[in-house]
Every structure is written in structure tokens, then in C-alpha cells.
Design a protein around this motif. Sequence first.
Motif, PDB file in Angstrom:
ATOM      1  N   ARG A  80       0.830  -1.217   0.000  1.00 24.82           N
ATOM      2  CA  ARG A  80       0.000   0.000   0.000  1.00 24.82           C
ATOM      3  C   ARG A  80       0.860   1.260   0.000  1.00 24.82           C
ATOM      4  N   LEU A  81       2.067   1.166   0.523  1.00 21.03           N
ATOM      5  CA  LEU A  81       2.985   2.302   0.488  1.00 21.03           C
ATOM      6  C   LEU A  81       3.669   2.439  -0.875  1.00 21.03           C
ATOM      7  N   GLY A  82       3.395   1.472  -1.756  1.00 23.99           N
ATOM      8  CA  GLY A  82       4.007   1.509  -3.076  1.00 23.99           C
ATOM      9  C   GLY A  82       5.385   0.891  -3.119  1.00 23.99           C
ATOM     10  N   GLY A  83       5.711   0.087  -2.115  1.00 20.42           N
ATOM     11  CA  GLY A  83       7.037  -0.507  -2.041  1.00 20.42           C
ATOM     12  C   GLY A  83       7.110  -1.887  -2.667  1.00 20.42           C
ATOM     13  N   ALA A  84       8.311  -2.460  -2.634  1.00 22.52           N
ATOM     14  CA  ALA A  84       8.545  -3.791  -3.188  1.00 22.52           C
ATOM     15  C   ALA A  84       8.073  -4.868  -2.218  1.00 22.52           C
ATOM     16  N   ALA A  85       7.661  -6.008  -2.777  1.00 26.60           N
ATOM     17  CA  ALA A  85       7.387  -7.172  -1.948  1.00 26.60           C
ATOM     18  C   ALA A  85       8.705  -7.788  -1.500  1.00 26.60           C
ATOM     19  N   VAL A  86       8.684  -8.413  -0.348  1.00 27.17           N
ATOM     20  CA  VAL A  86       9.856  -9.133   0.153  1.00 27.17           C
ATOM     21  C   VAL A  86       9.695 -10.601  -0.239  1.00 27.17           C
ATOM     22  N   LEU A  87      10.652 -11.142  -0.977  1.00 24.78           N
ATOM     23  CA  LEU A  87      10.592 -12.551  -1.366  1.00 24.78           C
ATOM     24  C   LEU A  87      10.833 -13.431  -0.154  1.00 24.78           C
ATOM     25  N   THR A  88      10.070 -14.524  -0.050  1.00 21.08           N
ATOM     26  CA  THR A  88      10.097 -15.354   1.155  1.00 21.08           C
ATOM     27  C   THR A  88      10.606 -16.772   0.927  1.00 21.08           C
ATOM     28  N   GLY A  89      11.085 -17.082  -0.281  1.00 20.13           N
ATOM     29  CA  GLY A  89      11.728 -18.372  -0.502  1.00 20.13           C
ATOM     30  C   GLY A  89      10.869 -19.423  -1.155  1.00 20.13           C
TER      31      GLY A  89
ATOM     32  N   LEU B 225      21.526 -16.567  -8.836  1.00 24.32           N
ATOM     33  CA  LEU B 225      21.025 -17.640  -7.975  1.00 24.32           C
ATOM     34  C   LEU B 225      22.124 -18.397  -7.237  1.00 24.32           C
ATOM     35  N   ALA B 226      23.232 -18.657  -7.899  1.00 22.68           N
ATOM     36  CA  ALA B 226      24.260 -19.560  -7.362  1.00 22.68           C
ATOM     37  C   ALA B 226      25.013 -18.906  -6.213  1.00 22.68           C
ATOM     38  N   THR B 227      24.424 -18.980  -5.026  1.00 22.66           N
ATOM     39  CA  THR B 227      25.002 -18.373  -3.836  1.00 22.66           C
ATOM     40  C   THR B 227      24.670 -19.212  -2.622  1.00 22.66           C
ATOM     41  N   ALA B 228      25.514 -19.124  -1.610  1.00 25.21           N
ATOM     42  CA  ALA B 228      25.275 -19.827  -0.351  1.00 25.21           C
ATOM     43  C   ALA B 228      24.576 -18.928   0.659  1.00 25.21           C
ATOM     44  N   ASN B 229      24.114 -17.764   0.232  1.00 23.46           N
ATOM     45  CA  ASN B 229      23.422 -16.847   1.125  1.00 23.46           C
ATOM     46  C   ASN B 229      22.253 -17.558   1.795  1.00 23.46           C
ATOM     47  N   ILE B 230      22.196 -17.504   3.136  1.00 26.04           N
ATOM     48  CA  ILE B 230      21.138 -18.223   3.852  1.00 26.04           C
ATOM     49  C   ILE B 230      19.791 -17.520   3.757  1.00 26.04           C
ATOM     50  N   VAL B 231      19.785 -16.292   3.247  1.00 23.74           N
ATOM     51  CA  VAL B 231      18.522 -15.613   2.936  1.00 23.74           C
ATOM     52  C   VAL B 231      18.562 -15.204   1.459  1.00 23.74           C
ATOM     53  N   GLU B 232      18.754 -16.210   0.605  1.00 20.82           N
ATOM     54  CA  GLU B 232      18.898 -15.948  -0.823  1.00 20.82           C
ATOM     55  C   GLU B 232      17.648 -15.286  -1.394  1.00 20.82           C
ATOM     56  N   ASP B 233      16.484 -15.562  -0.791  1.00 23.12           N
ATOM     57  CA  ASP B 233      15.251 -14.938  -1.248  1.00 23.12           C
ATOM     58  C   ASP B 233      15.273 -13.427  -0.998  1.00 23.12           C
TER      59      ASP B 233
ATOM     60  N   ALA C 295      17.948 -11.565  -0.670  1.00 23.49           N
ATOM     61  CA  ALA C 295      18.964 -10.999  -1.562  1.00 23.49           C
ATOM     62  C   ALA C 295      18.434 -10.872  -2.989  1.00 23.49           C
ATOM     63  N   LEU C 296      17.642 -11.854  -3.442  1.00 20.15           N
ATOM     64  CA  LEU C 296      17.057 -11.791  -4.785  1.00 20.15           C
ATOM     65  C   LEU C 296      16.102 -10.611  -4.913  1.00 20.15           C
ATOM     66  N   GLY C 297      15.272 -10.432  -3.900  1.00 19.25           N
ATOM     67  CA  GLY C 297      14.339  -9.316  -3.917  1.00 19.25           C
ATOM     68  C   GLY C 297      15.062  -7.980  -3.958  1.00 19.25           C
ATOM     69  N   LEU C 298      16.162  -7.886  -3.220  1.00 18.80           N
ATOM     70  CA  LEU C 298      16.967  -6.666  -3.216  1.00 18.80           C
ATOM     71  C   LEU C 298      17.578  -6.432  -4.597  1.00 18.80           C
ATOM     72  N   TYR C 299      18.075  -7.510  -5.212  1.00 17.00           N
ATOM     73  CA  TYR C 299      18.676  -7.404  -6.551  1.00 17.00           C
ATOM     74  C   TYR C 299      17.663  -6.869  -7.563  1.00 17.00           C
ATOM     75  N   PHE C 300      16.463  -7.462  -7.609  1.00 12.58           N
ATOM     76  CA  PHE C 300      15.475  -7.034  -8.589  1.00 12.58           C
ATOM     77  C   PHE C 300      14.987  -5.610  -8.318  1.00 12.58           C
ATOM     78  N   THR C 301      14.907  -5.237  -7.044  1.00 11.02           N
ATOM     79  CA  THR C 301      14.480  -3.873  -6.720  1.00 11.02           C
ATOM     80  C   THR C 301      15.543  -2.864  -7.143  1.00 11.02           C
ATOM     81  N   GLN C 302      16.810  -3.232  -6.998  1.00  6.88           N
ATOM     82  CA  GLN C 302      17.896  -2.337  -7.407  1.00  6.88           C
ATOM     83  C   GLN C 302      17.895  -2.073  -8.903  1.00  6.88           C
ATOM     84  N   ILE C 303      17.494  -3.070  -9.696  1.00  5.91           N
ATOM     85  CA  ILE C 303      17.479  -2.875 -11.150  1.00  5.91           C
ATOM     86  C   ILE C 303      16.099  -2.415 -11.631  1.00  5.91           C
TER      87      ILE C 303
END
Length: 398
Positions: free
Chosen positions: A189-198, A213-221, A223-231
Motif C-alpha cells: 500500500r505504500l508503493g514498495g517492493a514485496a519481500v521474497l520469502t523463498g 542464484l548460485a550463492t550460499a546466502n542463507i537468505v537468498e530470497d 537478496a534476490l528481492g533486493l537485486y530485482f528492486t535495485q534494477i
Amino acid sequence: MLIWAVWLLAVPPIFVLLIFTAEALLGTLRLKPVAVSGPLPSTCILIPAHNEASIILDTLERLRPLLSNDIRLLVVADNCSDETARLVRQAGQPVIERLDPDKRGKGYALAFGREHLRSSPPDCVIVFDADCETDTVSIAALAKYCVGTQSVVQARYILSPDCDASAKVQISNFAFWFKNVVRQRGASRLGGAAVLTGTGMAFPWLKFEQAPLATANIVEDLALGLYFTQIKDAPVYLEEATVVSAAASEAATLEQRSRWEHGFLSTAKSHGLRAIFEGLTQPNRKLFQLGLHLLVPPLALLLLASIAILLLLGAIGLLTGYWFAFAALAATIAAALSLVLVNWMIEGRAWLSLGALLRLPLYLFWKLPVYLGFARGRDVGWTRTARRGDGTETMPGD
């Protein structure tokens, strides 16, 4: 100087609580349904699975009615030491096996599955955890909305209500719902991005193909959401689609939350303020709002930190007679807690009984080791979460 020092203590928790309060207020009611129409696009449900032999057949059986000429399934048996792959084949479903003990984690499994799909890519890829369930309407809504808008889409991801579980598990499940539903609505509702939950994440193929995708990040979801929001391809929250997972045992709940919250706090520490700055300078409103979202720690930590600073301000007030900062922080804590209570009364009672709600102070102390571990720099790596009834959970005292 003393007044400046007092406000330096008070302003950070007040600011973070105001962000939380805004999301909680705007997330109180369900979002207006969006129009999801058009033909069903070719879709692959991609399931990364690590040692899921005890549950994988049940999961495949639940998904079987959803499959058609347009919706296929692919299981990635990732570093499995059990019969996961054999059982998937026995069920007549496609499975590929990956063995690389030095590169463990969901991100690597997804990347392996993506390489397999390149020869015949679908229009939409839906990432789905092996312990989850959904329905035909949700899968169709995710696929159609994803392809129709060419957006990364996050479904409503919740845990099965279990008011017979211990108070700690109930409160944790309620906090999970609050994060994944209430705050997602508020951010939307604030017009922000959704947070990916895995899980319940839908990607148009062209975006899935380019995702890191190929990462050992334990919160890869996350990080993915952050990546797509940045671009400037920010994920979208779709409440019409629902994915449900079973709640874990008490011991597994603490392990699972430790892993996720350590990863979240690390990501927030390294990217939160940067996202706000980049969101302002690019400009990228959704990145700015995601940065604000990242500043809000998990609910238990938010309350613990805010109350600790409130007590300190109270002690300073007793010594100096200056109470304005104390009153401001107390008011914001009261507003945040009031909205938690309002959301509990409207929908949250399904996850949290009144008796368990009254044990909230004990839950905060139960979570202290999670945050002390993070403060000490204790690494919590990727592990499979034990689930109730799968024969692998570690029960309290074991």
C-alpha cells in the motif's frame, strides 16, 4: 549536551518503530483483489529438495492435481544422502540430482535447475519448497500475473495454524504471519517492493534466467528481492495466491528463526542504509522503501531493543527530570503494540491463542540467544529445517 545525548538514544528506535507502525496500520486489512486473467502460460514448479524422503511423496501427491500440459514439475535433489531422488522417480515425476558438498544451499540448487530448463524454458518458473502445499487457483494466479505483468511475484506464504503447539511456537508462527502478510500488505500500500520469502515465488523466464542464484546466502530470497528492486524490477505481492507450510517443532523453530534472522540482520546491516541512499539518489522509490523495511529488525528484537532503551531513558529521567524523550519512545512503543494487538484480533488469533499471547514476555527472553549469537558473530549456516512428523526433528532436551 545531555539532551542531545538522550535524543541520540531515543531517535533510532522511534524512527524504526514508526516504519513498523506504518506498515502494520496499512496492512491491517486485506488488499483489494487484482485482476488475473488470460490463458495459462507454460509454467514449471521448481522444487529444491535436500533429504526430503520422508515428505516428498506427500508433497508430490498434493501437487499432482495441479499438473497439466501447461504446468510441469521439476525436483532438484540437492546433495541428498537419502532416497529423495528415487522416490520422485517412483512417483513418475522428473528429478535431477546435484552433488557438490562444497557448494551447499538453496541458491545453488535453483541455479542447477535453471541450467536444466534452458533447453526448453517455460514462460514462468515458480519456486516451491518441498514441505509446502498450495492449490490450482493460486498456481494459476501466480503464473498469469507473473507473465502478464512480466514481474517477479510473491504469494502469500503462511504457516499452518496450530493453537495446540507450545506458546513459543505459536508466537513464532504469529510473527511469521505478521512479517509475511501484514507487513507485505503495508509495504504494498505504500508503493514498495514485496519481500521474497523463498517459496511461492514466481519469475518470468527472462528474469529468472538473469537472476544471481548460485550463492550460499542463507537468505537468498531476501537478496534476490533486493537485486530485482535495485534494477527497478521490484517484486510484487499477490494476496490471491497462497502457499502454506507446516509449523516446525519448538527446537527446530528456534534453529530456523536463528538462521533466517541472522541472515536478515546481516543483509540489513550491509544493505539497509545503502538502499535508502541509492533509492534517494537514483531515484528509486521502491528501493528506498525496501531500505526502510530492512531497518526494521524482527519483531522480538525490535521490542527487546526498544524496551531496553526505554528503561535507560527512564533511569536518565529519574536523575535529570527530563522526560520528553522517554515519553516519545513510550508512545511509539504503545502505538506499535496496539497495532500488533489489532491485527491479532482481526486475523492473528488463528495462529496465536490468548493464553500464548500472554506469554509474550517469556518468548522475548527465549529469543535472546538468537540475538546474542548474532552479536558475537556466530555463523549460522544453511541447514535443512526439521519438520514435525518427518522423523528428523530435534525435540527439546534431545
